[in-house]
Design a protein around this motif. Sequence first.
Motif, PDB file in Angstrom:
ATOM      1  N   GLY A  51       0.814  -1.214   0.000  1.00  0.00           N
ATOM      2  CA  GLY A  51       0.000   0.000   0.000  1.00  0.00           C
ATOM      3  C   GLY A  51       0.843   1.257   0.000  1.00  0.00           C
ATOM      4  O   GLY A  51       0.522   2.244  -0.669  1.00  0.00           O
ATOM      5  N   GLY A  52       1.946   1.232   0.747  1.00  0.00           N
ATOM      6  CA  GLY A  52       2.849   2.383   0.770  1.00  0.00           C
ATOM      7  C   GLY A  52       3.507   2.620  -0.568  1.00  0.00           C
ATOM      8  O   GLY A  52       3.657   3.766  -1.018  1.00  0.00           O
TER       9      GLY A  52
ATOM     10  N   THR B  91       1.703   6.688  -6.878  1.00  0.00           N
ATOM     11  CA  THR B  91       0.602   7.580  -7.252  1.00  0.00           C
ATOM     12  C   THR B  91       0.967   9.037  -6.991  1.00  0.00           C
ATOM     13  O   THR B  91       0.658   9.924  -7.804  1.00  0.00           O
ATOM     14  N   ALA B  92       1.646   9.313  -5.883  1.00  0.00           N
ATOM     15  CA  ALA B  92       2.090  10.679  -5.595  1.00  0.00           C
ATOM     16  C   ALA B  92       3.077  11.167  -6.647  1.00  0.00           C
ATOM     17  O   ALA B  92       3.040  12.337  -7.065  1.00  0.00           O
ATOM     18  N   THR B  93       3.958  10.278  -7.110  1.00  0.00           N
ATOM     19  CA  THR B  93       4.901  10.638  -8.167  1.00  0.00           C
ATOM     20  C   THR B  93       4.170  11.001  -9.448  1.00  0.00           C
ATOM     21  O   THR B  93       4.482  11.992 -10.118  1.00  0.00           O
ATOM     22  N   VAL B  94       3.186  10.192  -9.786  1.00  0.00           N
ATOM     23  CA  VAL B  94       2.402  10.455 -10.993  1.00  0.00           C
ATOM     24  C   VAL B  94       1.722  11.819 -10.905  1.00  0.00           C
ATOM     25  O   VAL B  94       1.715  12.592 -11.870  1.00  0.00           O
TER      26      VAL B  94
ATOM     27  N   ALA C 161      -7.489   5.711 -11.026  1.00  0.00           N
ATOM     28  CA  ALA C 161      -7.941   4.556 -11.808  1.00  0.00           C
ATOM     29  C   ALA C 161      -6.812   4.003 -12.659  1.00  0.00           C
ATOM     30  O   ALA C 161      -6.534   2.788 -12.647  1.00  0.00           O
ATOM     31  N   PHE C 162      -6.126   4.860 -13.402  1.00  0.00           N
ATOM     32  CA  PHE C 162      -5.053   4.393 -14.278  1.00  0.00           C
ATOM     33  C   PHE C 162      -3.854   3.881 -13.492  1.00  0.00           C
ATOM     34  O   PHE C 162      -3.202   2.920 -13.897  1.00  0.00           O
ATOM     35  N   SER C 163      -3.554   4.522 -12.382  1.00  0.00           N
ATOM     36  CA  SER C 163      -2.426   4.072 -11.562  1.00  0.00           C
ATOM     37  C   SER C 163      -2.693   2.680 -10.997  1.00  0.00           C
ATOM     38  O   SER C 163      -1.809   1.810 -11.002  1.00  0.00           O
ATOM     39  N   GLY C 164      -3.905   2.458 -10.522  1.00  0.00           N
ATOM     40  CA  GLY C 164      -4.250   1.127 -10.017  1.00  0.00           C
ATOM     41  C   GLY C 164      -4.161   0.068 -11.094  1.00  0.00           C
ATOM     42  O   GLY C 164      -3.625  -1.027 -10.872  1.00  0.00           O
ATOM     43  N   LEU C 165      -4.665   0.379 -12.296  1.00  0.00           N
ATOM     44  CA  LEU C 165      -4.591  -0.581 -13.400  1.00  0.00           C
ATOM     45  C   LEU C 165      -3.141  -0.860 -13.796  1.00  0.00           C
ATOM     46  O   LEU C 165      -2.777  -2.006 -14.088  1.00  0.00           O
TER      47      LEU C 165
ATOM     48  N   ARG D 235      -4.353  -6.332  -4.238  1.00  0.00           N
ATOM     49  CA  ARG D 235      -4.564  -7.774  -4.067  1.00  0.00           C
ATOM     50  C   ARG D 235      -3.579  -8.606  -4.894  1.00  0.00           C
ATOM     51  O   ARG D 235      -3.063  -9.619  -4.405  1.00  0.00           O
ATOM     52  N   VAL D 236      -3.308  -8.217  -6.132  1.00  0.00           N
ATOM     53  CA  VAL D 236      -2.523  -9.075  -7.036  1.00  0.00           C
ATOM     54  C   VAL D 236      -1.082  -8.652  -7.162  1.00  0.00           C
ATOM     55  O   VAL D 236      -0.263  -9.402  -7.712  1.00  0.00           O
ATOM     56  N   PHE D 237      -0.712  -7.465  -6.665  1.00  0.00           N
ATOM     57  CA  PHE D 237       0.656  -6.985  -6.849  1.00  0.00           C
ATOM     58  C   PHE D 237       1.641  -7.878  -6.113  1.00  0.00           C
ATOM     59  O   PHE D 237       1.483  -8.166  -4.921  1.00  0.00           O
ATOM     60  N   ARG D 238       2.664  -8.327  -6.829  1.00  0.00           N
ATOM     61  CA  ARG D 238       3.722  -9.159  -6.233  1.00  0.00           C
ATOM     62  C   ARG D 238       5.061  -8.461  -6.416  1.00  0.00           C
ATOM     63  O   ARG D 238       5.330  -7.858  -7.459  1.00  0.00           O
ATOM     64  N   TRP D 239       5.924  -8.602  -5.412  1.00  0.00           N
ATOM     65  CA  TRP D 239       7.221  -7.929  -5.451  1.00  0.00           C
ATOM     66  C   TRP D 239       8.147  -8.551  -6.496  1.00  0.00           C
ATOM     67  O   TRP D 239       9.043  -7.888  -7.021  1.00  0.00           O
ATOM     68  N   GLU D 240       7.969  -9.834  -6.786  1.00  0.00           N
ATOM     69  CA  GLU D 240       8.872 -10.529  -7.735  1.00  0.00           C
ATOM     70  C   GLU D 240       8.099 -11.584  -8.480  1.00  0.00           C
ATOM     71  O   GLU D 240       6.989 -11.934  -8.145  1.00  0.00           O
TER      72      GLU D 240
END
Length: 268
Positions: free
Chosen positions: A119-120, A126-129, A171-175, A263-268
């Motif tokens: 989440g962080g 998102t803040a960078t975008v 929306a776009f950042s999450g996608l 939910r689906v984001f994986r680090w590697e």
Amino acid sequence: MSAGVEVAHAEPAAFAPAPGAAPLPAMVAAQAVAETRSLLRNGEQLLLTLVIPLLLLAMLSLEPIVNFGAGLSRIDFMTPGIMALAVMSTAFTSQAIATGFERRYGVLKRLGATPLSRGGLITAKTATVIAVELLQAVLILIVALIIGWRPHAAVAAIVVVPVLLLLGTAAFSGLALAMAGSIRAEATLAAANLVWIVLLGTGGVVFPLTKFPAGARHFFELLPTGALSTGLRSVLAHGVVFPVGNVVTLLIWAVAAIALAARVFRWE
């Protein structure tokens, strides 16, 4: 010990060590600064996020390449569309590609070993975008005003336009993060560019959605690019105070996309 001898007592240390992770806001801010510096040093991403939108704005506003139909001048139609394109280019395409290759080269794996949560990381990106989009917005407005754009908007546009842009960004950042965090970098590169091209043509950015059949037009308006470009054009070109349908559509996309990424984001 004699009564006249005083025993010196050691003073406690002024600064005791405090092991542990930094507060989450501090971690997010530090990661956002690092992300922004990396993006601004990347020539390909700057081309995608800054140069191409400005070239399209100037070219399509000054040359009769696309038939926009009656009712709006070329610059009145193009400026809101290019704003939507800039959000899509930065929050989706550029971020998906960059994050995908960070994942491939192990950058995200190393971040995963730090106290920074998924989440962080999503918040920092998102803040960078948003920071880059502020630069984009300034440049687009300057070029549009030079070309001759004069917005026909209500006073409420000062608030409504940023709301539309922030919801589109979320929306776009999450996608982008959902894509980059779940498939290979090469697949992300191909898919992100393909989606960019498709939405450029069907998202109401450079081609009016009124040129499409009614069924297709209603579908395209429900896509994040269609909702964003249509909403911005309603506010800035037609004087609509608050485009409820577009705001609700973008809000649904934003909530669903960020939840999916978490939910689906994986680090590697």
